[in-house]
Design an enzyme around this catalytic site. Structure first.
Site, PDB file in Angstrom:
ATOM      1  N   HIS A  17       0.842  -1.206   0.000  1.00 44.56           N
ATOM      2  CA  HIS A  17       0.000   0.000   0.000  1.00 44.56           C
ATOM      3  C   HIS A  17       0.877   1.256   0.000  1.00 44.56           C
ATOM      4  CE1 HIS A  17      -3.164  -2.628   2.195  1.00 44.56           C
ATOM      5  NE2 HIS A  17      -3.655  -2.390   0.999  1.00 44.56           N
ATOM      6  N   LYS A  41     -16.639  -6.977   5.268  1.00 42.50           N
ATOM      7  CA  LYS A  41     -15.426  -7.803   5.200  1.00 42.50           C
ATOM      8  C   LYS A  41     -14.978  -8.291   6.573  1.00 42.50           C
ATOM      9  CE  LYS A  41     -13.449  -6.167   0.909  1.00 42.50           C
ATOM     10  NZ  LYS A  41     -12.284  -5.595   0.249  1.00 42.50           N
ATOM     11  N   ARG A  90      -1.786  -5.818  -8.589  1.00 44.24           N
ATOM     12  CA  ARG A  90      -0.658  -6.690  -8.313  1.00 44.24           C
ATOM     13  C   ARG A  90      -0.439  -7.708  -9.420  1.00 44.24           C
ATOM     14  NH1 ARG A  90      -3.017  -7.632  -2.492  1.00 44.24           N
ATOM     15  NH2 ARG A  90      -4.813  -7.207  -3.789  1.00 44.24           N
ATOM     16  N   SER A 128      -2.911  -7.820   2.558  1.00 39.33           N
ATOM     17  CA  SER A 128      -3.233  -7.729   3.982  1.00 39.33           C
ATOM     18  C   SER A 128      -3.667  -9.099   4.496  1.00 39.33           C
ATOM     19  CB  SER A 128      -4.365  -6.726   4.210  1.00 39.33           C
ATOM     20  OG  SER A 128      -3.986  -5.448   3.783  1.00 39.33           O
TER      21      SER A 128
HETATM   22  P1  ADP Z   1      -9.917  -3.375  -0.676  1.00 41.03           P
HETATM   23  O1  ADP Z   1     -10.717  -4.012   0.414  1.00 41.03           O
HETATM   24  O2  ADP Z   1     -10.511  -2.119  -1.213  1.00 41.03           O
HETATM   25  O3  ADP Z   1      -9.453  -4.306  -1.758  1.00 41.03           O
HETATM   26  P2  ADP Z   1      -7.205  -3.316   0.250  1.00 41.03           P
HETATM   27  O4  ADP Z   1      -6.699  -2.603   1.443  1.00 41.03           O
HETATM   28  O5  ADP Z   1      -7.093  -4.804   0.247  1.00 41.03           O
HETATM   29  O6  ADP Z   1      -8.670  -2.840   0.117  1.00 41.03           O
HETATM   30  O7  ADP Z   1      -6.519  -2.753  -1.054  1.00 41.03           O
HETATM   31  C1  ADP Z   1      -6.640  -1.434  -1.458  1.00 41.03           C
HETATM   32  C2  ADP Z   1      -6.017  -1.269  -2.827  1.00 41.03           C
HETATM   33  O8  ADP Z   1      -4.628  -1.513  -2.723  1.00 41.03           O
HETATM   34  C3  ADP Z   1      -6.533  -2.255  -3.863  1.00 41.03           C
HETATM   35  O9  ADP Z   1      -6.563  -1.602  -5.114  1.00 41.03           O
HETATM   36  C4  ADP Z   1      -5.507  -3.344  -3.871  1.00 41.03           C
HETATM   37  O10 ADP Z   1      -5.452  -3.995  -5.133  1.00 41.03           O
HETATM   38  C5  ADP Z   1      -4.255  -2.532  -3.622  1.00 41.03           C
HETATM   39  N1  ADP Z   1      -3.193  -3.316  -3.006  1.00 41.03           N
HETATM   40  C6  ADP Z   1      -3.236  -4.109  -1.929  1.00 41.03           C
HETATM   41  N2  ADP Z   1      -2.049  -4.694  -1.677  1.00 41.03           N
HETATM   42  C7  ADP Z   1      -1.213  -4.239  -2.652  1.00 41.03           C
HETATM   43  C8  ADP Z   1       0.151  -4.496  -2.988  1.00 41.03           C
HETATM   44  N3  ADP Z   1       0.912  -5.346  -2.316  1.00 41.03           N
HETATM   45  N4  ADP Z   1       0.651  -3.855  -4.047  1.00 41.03           N
HETATM   46  C9  ADP Z   1      -0.110  -3.031  -4.788  1.00 41.03           C
HETATM   47  N5  ADP Z   1      -1.390  -2.761  -4.555  1.00 41.03           N
HETATM   48  C10 ADP Z   1      -1.948  -3.359  -3.489  1.00 41.03           C
END
Ligand code: ADP
Length: 162
Positions: A17, A41, A90, A128
């Site tokens: 992130h 979630k 990703r 996450s």
């Molecule tokens: P959500 O519940 O909206 O998917 P996340 O916190 O899981 O929330 O992810 C938020 C954004 O960050 C999403 O677009 C996700 O694809 C991106 N994201 C999560 N982990 C990574 C990572 N390791 N590298 C790049 N983007 C990421």
């Protein structure tokens, strides 16, 4: 003044992130990291906890703001006068869902553009969900999250003595 919203559950924030946030700051004058309530979630961390973990990680970044939000993202983006929504991509596995989300948001409000950012290759496997699983099993997550997030995970999964 170009503002982008980077929305997500951030349950919890990872170095992936942070990589996306840093990249977005190069393109926009202001990046608002918006922590979604995401009740459906069933997040491990409360909204307040997730927001605090994000705040601590970005406090040295001058053009990054943090906020919490609930409800429709496009409405929130309009309220914050944002012209773009940033999402991280990703792998191909992210694509289908993100594509659907971006097109739906465009249908709801065509003024908001979605920008996809690719993280550094070493973070493409990071999520996450995986970080929580490793931490729950007592594994070392220091390479994947900032130190204060690691401490918060340790505390969450600490076994309380009977
Ligand atoms: P959500 O519940 O909206 O998917 P996340 O916190 O899981 O929330 O992810 C938020 C954004 O960050 C999403 O677009 C996700 O694809 C991106 N994201 C999560 N982990 C990574 C990572 N390791 N590298 C790049 N983007 C990421």
């Amino acid at each position: 003044m170009r503002t982008a919203i980077y929305p997500g559950s951030f349950d919890p924030l990872t170095n992936g992130h942070l990589d996306v946030i840093q990249r977005a700051t190069k393109l926009f004058n202001r990046v608002v990291v918006a922590v979604a309530k995401s009740d459906s979630k069933q997040p491990l961390f409360t909204l307040e906890e997730r927001l605090k973990l994000v705040q601590k990680a970005v406090r040295h970044m001058p053009n990054v703001e943090t906020d919490a939000f609930d409800g429709l993202l496009v409405k929130y983006a309009a309220r914050r006068s944002a012209t773009a929504v940033v999402r991280g991509l990703r792998a191909v596995s992210d694509f289908e869902f993100e594509f659907q989300l971006a097109l739906m948001n465009r249908k709801l409000d065509e003024r908001v553009e979605t920008i996809f950012m690719m993280p550094k290759d070493t973070y493409t496997f990071l999520s996450s969900r995986i970080v929580k699983e490793i931490a729950r099993l007592g594994g070392d997550v220091s390479a994947f999250v900032p130190a204060h997030v690691q401490a918060a995970l340790k505390e969450k999964f600490a076994v309380t003595p009977a």
